[in-house]
Scaffold this active site. Structure first.
Site, PDB file in Angstrom:
ATOM      1  N   CYS A  35       0.896  -1.182   0.003  1.00  0.00           N
ATOM      2  CA  CYS A  35       0.027   0.053  -0.033  1.00  0.00           C
ATOM      3  C   CYS A  35       0.827   1.167  -0.058  1.00  0.00           C
ATOM      4  O   CYS A  35       1.884   1.230   0.452  1.00  0.00           O
ATOM      5  CB  CYS A  35      -0.810   0.020   1.315  1.00  0.00           C
ATOM      6  SG  CYS A  35      -1.864   1.515   1.583  1.00  0.00           S
ATOM      7  N   GLY A  36       0.304   2.306  -0.550  1.00  0.00           N
ATOM      8  CA  GLY A  36       1.013   3.567  -0.645  1.00  0.00           C
ATOM      9  C   GLY A  36       1.295   4.058   0.948  1.00  0.00           C
ATOM     10  O   GLY A  36       2.254   4.824   1.265  1.00  0.00           O
TER      11      GLY A  36
END
Length: 162
Positions: A35-36
């Site tokens: 995930c970012g």
């Protein structure tokens, strides 16, 4: 019911009662290594390192319900968290956080602290702060930096358990 009434399986396959964390302030987070927001793992580790001796425990729950951002096995997830972010706080087996198959702990967390528009979790790195008695105190959005949780953590750490 409190958080202490639940149990979960650790990332290495051991069933743990959350009663084991009674007397500790908990930050419970659904994580995803692809995930970012994954760099928050480093910030969570920093909080853990800074406050664990005062009674804070971070509990990480990998989840693959958001755009397949945690597809790996438990071993792969643990390796990435340790290698890339230095994670030493307790990590648990991959769970679902929404829907009929959501982990019972997450059903409890979301029933106690809803989000902005609904109780469901919208994305990875939703954070729940739990007091030493197992009560859900506050919910933090995925975009909220773990460092922005410091005042709430410090307030709970200053209050003795009942």
């Amino acid at each position: 019911m409190t958080v202490h009434d639940y149990s979960a399986v650790t990332i290495d396959g051991k069933e743990v009662s959350l009663k084991d964390y009674a007397g500790k302030v908990l930050a419970i987070v659904n994580t995803a290594s692809k995930c970012g927001f994954a760099p928050q793992l480093e910030q969570l580790q920093e909080l853990y390192k800074d406050y664990k001796d005062n009674g804070l425990v971070i509990l990480g729950f990998p989840c693959n319900q958001f755009m397949n951002q945690e597809p790996g096995s438990s071993e792969e997830i643990a390796a990435v968290c340790q290698r890339n972010y230095g994670v030493s706080f307790p990590m648990f087996d991959k769970v679902k956080v929404n829907g009929p198959d959501a982990h019972p702990l997450y059903k409890h967390l979301t029933s106690q602290a809803g989000g902005l528009f609904s109780k469901s979790i919208k994305w990875n790195f939703t954070k729940f702060l739990v007091d030493a008695d197992g009560n859900v105190i506050e919910r933090f959005a995925p975009k909220t930096s773990p460092m922005d949780m410091k005042p709430a953590i410090e307030k709970l750490l200053d209050q003795p358990s009942r």
